[in-house]
Design an enzyme around this catalytic site. Structure first.
Site, PDB file in Angstrom:
ATOM      1  N   THR A 184       0.808  -1.223   0.000  1.00 46.81           N
ATOM      2  CA  THR A 184       0.000   0.000   0.000  1.00 46.81           C
ATOM      3  C   THR A 184       0.838   1.267   0.000  1.00 46.81           C
ATOM      4  OG1 THR A 184      -0.096  -0.026   2.417  1.00 46.81           O
ATOM      5  CG2 THR A 184      -1.896  -1.117   1.231  1.00 46.81           C
ATOM      6  N   LYS A 185       2.143   1.153   0.120  1.00 42.33           N
ATOM      7  CA  LYS A 185       2.981   2.327   0.325  1.00 42.33           C
ATOM      8  C   LYS A 185       3.530   2.887  -0.996  1.00 42.33           C
ATOM      9  CE  LYS A 185       2.532   2.128   4.808  1.00 42.33           C
ATOM     10  NZ  LYS A 185       1.617   0.973   4.949  1.00 42.33           N
ATOM     11  N   VAL A 186       4.184   4.037  -0.901  1.00 37.99           N
ATOM     12  CA  VAL A 186       4.765   4.703  -2.074  1.00 37.99           C
ATOM     13  C   VAL A 186       5.771   3.794  -2.773  1.00 37.99           C
ATOM     14  CG1 VAL A 186       6.304   6.593  -2.743  1.00 37.99           C
ATOM     15  CG2 VAL A 186       4.375   7.034  -1.208  1.00 37.99           C
TER      16      VAL A 186
END
Length: 403
Positions: A184-186
């Site tokens: 879900t992260k960058v």
């Protein structure tokens, strides 16, 4: 519900051929874990990219937080924000320390240093702060408090890959910082994370903790975990690192479109402006204020009914969860800003390849809410906790009735 669902996030993946070139090396070497050559190259590349001294790769950020607390010998009381993802509190719990919840700053939604200092007791051993949505904490104030009281200072910097402040990487702050590489992260290794440290001795100790505390084949010097990142995940990360700048730039375009249409909508407050230097565009949280026709909960449900999966990050509060709500620091009277944020904040769909037409679907739903002739009345308590520990949301209930 529409078939074309828009999720709150979608992982960025590097080109398959880029990953395969690294996997060919893994297959040739048969070195699949325990700090193999891909792992070592990835660590070095990350340290250079993030401009931090030392990186210890972990299987996920939650294990990284647990090991950071363990390495610093944290017992006793740990002060952490009530407004965060559940992993923050669980990591403290798993190492056997005592949670003390603090309130948050109403603008950044990161931990409030003044409330941290008010909660310090002779049993306090650490501050476990969170850069919420990669909005920087007041790092100088927290550093001053930690030094004045002789406390460890650790940052849950899960959201902060490539995020910066005026002095450089946000990950450089504190005794240790932990960043997430979850999908879900960058930046993603599918699952993964890292602990950022300041000296070689600390890095080597953390490396051992990631591998059961093993020094060599005959010696174990500490009680560690199996928290190592595999060569497979390191290969994905090494391939993805070449594309992360592009992804952040694409995220910025999405953020700018949200900002342009929502900044003048009555009752919607945008927390993360696109022009802030050093922002990594991890999330686009909005605050749904009382003068918006719908409550945050009702807007969230309306979006979902139309195939748009926004997320109420973070609801419920950590202090409202059944395993923590009986703690003295969980008293809602002491957490007014965190409670308000949990009722009013929602993160909108955001990922690099979010199509403009899909983003318009999100924006049209928010900018054109159904009419409601209900006017909010003053309440002594917006949120109250019953003796059984359940939360009654009176204001939301009344607002929902007119949606």
């Amino acid at each position: 519900m529409p078939d074309d669902i828009i999720y709150v996030t979608r992982p960025s993946l590097p080109p398959r051929e880029d990953v395969m070139s690294f996997l060919d090396e893994v297959w040739d070497s048969r070195f699949v874990t325990n700090g193999g050559p891909i792992h070592q190259r990835f660590e070095a590349a990350l340290a250079a990219y993030l401009d931090v001294p030392y990186v210890t790769l972990t299987a996920n950020a939650t294990l990284g937080c647990m090991l950071a607390l363990r390495h610093l010998g944290v017992t006793g009381e740990v002060i952490t924000p009530a407004f965060s993802f559940v992993a923050t509190a669980h990591a403290v719990n798993w190492v056997g320390a005592d949670l003390v919840f603090a309130d948050i700053d109403p603008v950044t939604l990161s931990i409030d240093p003044a409330d941290v200092e008010r909660r310090i007791t002779p049993k306090t051993r650490a501050i476990f702060a969170v850069h919420c949505y990669a909005n920087p904490c007041d790092t100088q104030a927290l550093a001053d408090i930690a030094k004045r009281h002789g406390l460890a200072l650790i940052y849950d910097a899960a959201h902060c890959f490539a995020a910066k402040d005026e002095g450089g990487s946000l990950l450089r702050h504190g005794d240790l910082s932990v960043v997430s590489f979850h999908a879900t992260k960058v930046f993603s290794t599918l699952e993964g994370g890292a602990i950022i440290s300041h000296d070689l001795e600390t890095k080597q100790a953390l490396d051992r903790l990631c591998n059961y505390g093993i020094v060599d084949e005959s010696n174990v010097d500490s009680v560690g975990l199996n928290a190592k990142m595999s060569e497979m995940h390191a290969a994905v990360g090494l391939a993805q690192l070449a594309h992360v700048d592009r992804d952040i730039a694409l995220r910025e375009q999405v953020v700018q479109r949200y900002w342009d249409r929502l900044k003048d909508v009555d009752g919607i407050r945008c927390i993360c402006p696109p022009d802030h230097p050093g922002r990594n565009n991890y999330a686009f949280p909005i605050v749904v204020e009382p003068d918006y026709p719908l409550s945050c909960r009702t807007l969230h449900e309306r979006l979902k009914e139309n195939g748009i999966h926004a997320r109420r990050y973070f609801y419920p509060l950590l202090s409202q969860l059944p395993m923590y709500r009986d703690l003295p620091s969980a008293d809602p009277q002491g957490l007014p800003q965190a409670i308000g944020a949990s009722k009013k904040v929602m993160c909108l769909p955001l990922y690099p390849d979010l199509a403009p037409e899909d983003q318009d679907r999100v924006l049209d739903m928010i900018c054109n809410p159904p009419a409601c002739d209900w006017a909010p009345q003053p309440y002594a308590f917006d949120v109250m906790q019953t003796p059984a520990g359940y939360i009654r949301e009176d204001l939301d209930r009344v607002q929902n009735s007119c949606a």
